[in-house]
Design a protein around this motif. Structure first.
Motif, PDB file in Angstrom:
ATOM      1  N   PRO A  11      59.487   8.811 -11.861  1.00 57.09           N
ATOM      2  CA  PRO A  11      58.905  10.085 -11.424  1.00 57.09           C
ATOM      3  C   PRO A  11      57.749  10.483 -12.334  1.00 57.09           C
ATOM      4  O   PRO A  11      57.803  10.293 -13.560  1.00 57.09           O
ATOM      5  CB  PRO A  11      60.072  11.073 -11.567  1.00 57.09           C
ATOM      6  N   GLY A  12      56.701  11.006 -11.723  1.00 61.24           N
ATOM      7  CA  GLY A  12      55.545  11.453 -12.492  1.00 61.24           C
ATOM      8  C   GLY A  12      54.561  10.360 -12.852  1.00 61.24           C
ATOM      9  O   GLY A  12      53.570  10.622 -13.527  1.00 61.24           O
ATOM     10  N   ALA A  13      54.810   9.146 -12.391  1.00 67.71           N
ATOM     11  CA  ALA A  13      53.907   8.036 -12.715  1.00 67.71           C
ATOM     12  C   ALA A  13      52.617   8.090 -11.905  1.00 67.71           C
ATOM     13  O   ALA A  13      51.598   7.558 -12.330  1.00 67.71           O
ATOM     14  CB  ALA A  13      54.608   6.700 -12.476  1.00 67.71           C
ATOM     15  N   GLY A  14      52.657   8.708 -10.741  1.00 66.42           N
ATOM     16  CA  GLY A  14      51.494   8.729  -9.861  1.00 66.42           C
ATOM     17  C   GLY A  14      51.676   7.822  -8.652  1.00 66.42           C
ATOM     18  O   GLY A  14      50.699   7.439  -8.005  1.00 66.42           O
ATOM     19  N   LYS A  15      52.926   7.481  -8.333  1.00 65.87           N
ATOM     20  CA  LYS A  15      53.195   6.576  -7.203  1.00 65.87           C
ATOM     21  C   LYS A  15      52.719   7.158  -5.875  1.00 65.87           C
ATOM     22  O   LYS A  15      52.090   6.461  -5.080  1.00 65.87           O
ATOM     23  CB  LYS A  15      54.700   6.279  -7.101  1.00 65.87           C
ATOM     24  N   THR A  16      53.009   8.419  -5.639  1.00 63.01           N
ATOM     25  CA  THR A  16      52.634   9.017  -4.354  1.00 63.01           C
ATOM     26  C   THR A  16      51.127   9.152  -4.233  1.00 63.01           C
ATOM     27  O   THR A  16      50.560   8.898  -3.159  1.00 63.01           O
ATOM     28  CB  THR A  16      53.354  10.361  -4.158  1.00 63.01           C
ATOM     29  N   THR A  17      50.452   9.499  -5.315  1.00 57.98           N
ATOM     30  CA  THR A  17      48.983   9.548  -5.298  1.00 57.98           C
ATOM     31  C   THR A  17      48.432   8.172  -4.970  1.00 57.98           C
ATOM     32  O   THR A  17      47.537   8.027  -4.128  1.00 57.98           O
ATOM     33  CB  THR A  17      48.453  10.042  -6.661  1.00 57.98           C
ATOM     34  N   ARG A  18      48.988   7.151  -5.613  1.00 52.96           N
ATOM     35  CA  ARG A  18      48.546   5.774  -5.345  1.00 52.96           C
ATOM     36  C   ARG A  18      48.875   5.379  -3.913  1.00 52.96           C
ATOM     37  O   ARG A  18      48.065   4.745  -3.227  1.00 52.96           O
ATOM     38  CB  ARG A  18      49.223   4.826  -6.337  1.00 52.96           C
ATOM     39  N   ALA A  19      50.061   5.767  -3.427  1.00 53.91           N
ATOM     40  CA  ALA A  19      50.463   5.439  -2.053  1.00 53.91           C
ATOM     41  C   ALA A  19      49.525   6.088  -1.038  1.00 53.91           C
ATOM     42  O   ALA A  19      49.175   5.459  -0.031  1.00 53.91           O
ATOM     43  CB  ALA A  19      51.907   5.878  -1.814  1.00 53.91           C
ATOM     44  N   ARG A  20      49.111   7.307  -1.298  1.00 47.42           N
ATOM     45  CA  ARG A  20      48.168   7.982  -0.385  1.00 47.42           C
ATOM     46  C   ARG A  20      46.837   7.231  -0.323  1.00 47.42           C
ATOM     47  O   ARG A  20      46.269   7.056   0.756  1.00 47.42           O
ATOM     48  CB  ARG A  20      47.944   9.426  -0.830  1.00 47.42           C
ATOM     49  N   ARG A  21      46.351   6.797  -1.486  1.00 49.84           N
ATOM     50  CA  ARG A  21      45.095   6.029  -1.515  1.00 49.84           C
ATOM     51  C   ARG A  21      45.240   4.719  -0.756  1.00 49.84           C
ATOM     52  O   ARG A  21      44.352   4.320   0.010  1.00 49.84           O
ATOM     53  CB  ARG A  21      44.657   5.765  -2.947  1.00 49.84           C
ATOM     54  N   LEU A  22      46.352   4.017  -0.999  1.00 45.54           N
ATOM     55  CA  LEU A  22      46.592   2.749  -0.288  1.00 45.54           C
ATOM     56  C   LEU A  22      46.650   2.969   1.219  1.00 45.54           C
ATOM     57  O   LEU A  22      46.124   2.158   1.992  1.00 45.54           O
ATOM     58  CB  LEU A  22      47.894   2.102  -0.763  1.00 45.54           C
ATOM     59  N   ALA A  23      47.293   4.047   1.638  1.00 48.45           N
ATOM     60  CA  ALA A  23      47.389   4.339   3.072  1.00 48.45           C
ATOM     61  C   ALA A  23      46.007   4.525   3.684  1.00 48.45           C
ATOM     62  O   ALA A  23      45.735   4.024   4.783  1.00 48.45           O
ATOM     63  CB  ALA A  23      48.252   5.578   3.301  1.00 48.45           C
ATOM     64  N   GLU A  24      45.131   5.221   2.980  1.00 50.27           N
ATOM     65  CA  GLU A  24      43.762   5.407   3.471  1.00 50.27           C
ATOM     66  C   GLU A  24      42.992   4.096   3.482  1.00 50.27           C
ATOM     67  O   GLU A  24      42.329   3.768   4.462  1.00 50.27           O
ATOM     68  CB  GLU A  24      43.029   6.434   2.608  1.00 50.27           C
ATOM     69  N   GLU A  25      43.083   3.346   2.389  1.00 53.99           N
ATOM     70  CA  GLU A  25      42.336   2.095   2.264  1.00 53.99           C
ATOM     71  C   GLU A  25      42.758   1.050   3.299  1.00 53.99           C
ATOM     72  O   GLU A  25      41.920   0.272   3.769  1.00 53.99           O
ATOM     73  CB  GLU A  25      42.538   1.499   0.870  1.00 53.99           C
TER      74      GLU A  25
END
Length: 174
Positions: A11-25
């Motif tokens: 938790p707090g690593a930034g997984k969801t932020t990274r997942a959102r970027r991957l989803a867009e890319e």
């Protein structure tokens, strides 16, 4: 070939932020249990319901990759066994599986969690220092072989295959 991306980290690593970027890319479907648990149950674990929800999301992810849609599973997957099972399931569905490890040092983790709790308390849950320390001891950091896709672990002793193990770990997985 479709890809199932699996975010890995605490938790707090930034997984969801990274997942959102991957989803867009990748124009991919993003499945994040944290975004479902609180609206559905009012808490992040809810007496085993998280494992049930993750099982349904995992089944949906496999259906999507079979249909040709890239998927990001934003699960965290702290254990090597969970990651091995999902990798095997994705490959069995005809997709590649890419682990996306998002490491975090303890101070950054604490700062991000405090910020998230102050800005969006209705979308997160309290995490104590004791929780963070305990979770670090439970987390199995992926090694280089696992990250580059060359690991091929067998299911733990007593399990006939990864599908059976996954159905036990995620009770609603079909």
């Amino acid at each position: 070939m479709t890809t199932l991306f699996l975010t890995v980290g605490l938790p707090g690593a930034g997984k969801t932020t990274r997942a959102r970027r991957l989803a867009e890319e990748h124009n991919a479907l993003r499945l994040t249990p944290d975004e479902w648990m609180i609206p559905l149950f009012g808490e992040p674990e809810a007496n085993g319901k998280r494992a049930v929800l993750e099982g349904r999301l995992l089944s949906l992810a496999l259906d999507a990759v079979r249909l040709g849609t890239d998927v990001i599973l934003d699960f965290g997957c702290w254990s090597r066994a969970e990651r091995s099972a999902i990798r095997w399931l994705a490959e069995s569905a005809g997709a590649s599986c890419r682990l996306v490890y998002v490491p975090v040092d303890p101070e950054t983790q604490r700062t991000r969690i405090a910020l998230r709790q102050s800005l969006t308390p209705d979308q997160t849950f309290p995490m104590s220092e004791a929780d963070l320390l305990r979770w670090r001891t439970l987390f199995e950091e992926p090694d280089a072989a696992e990250l580059d896709g060359h690991e091929r672990d067998s299911p733990p002793p007593g399990w006939p295959g990864w599908r059976a193990w996954a159905a036990n770990r995620w009770p609603s997985f079909v």
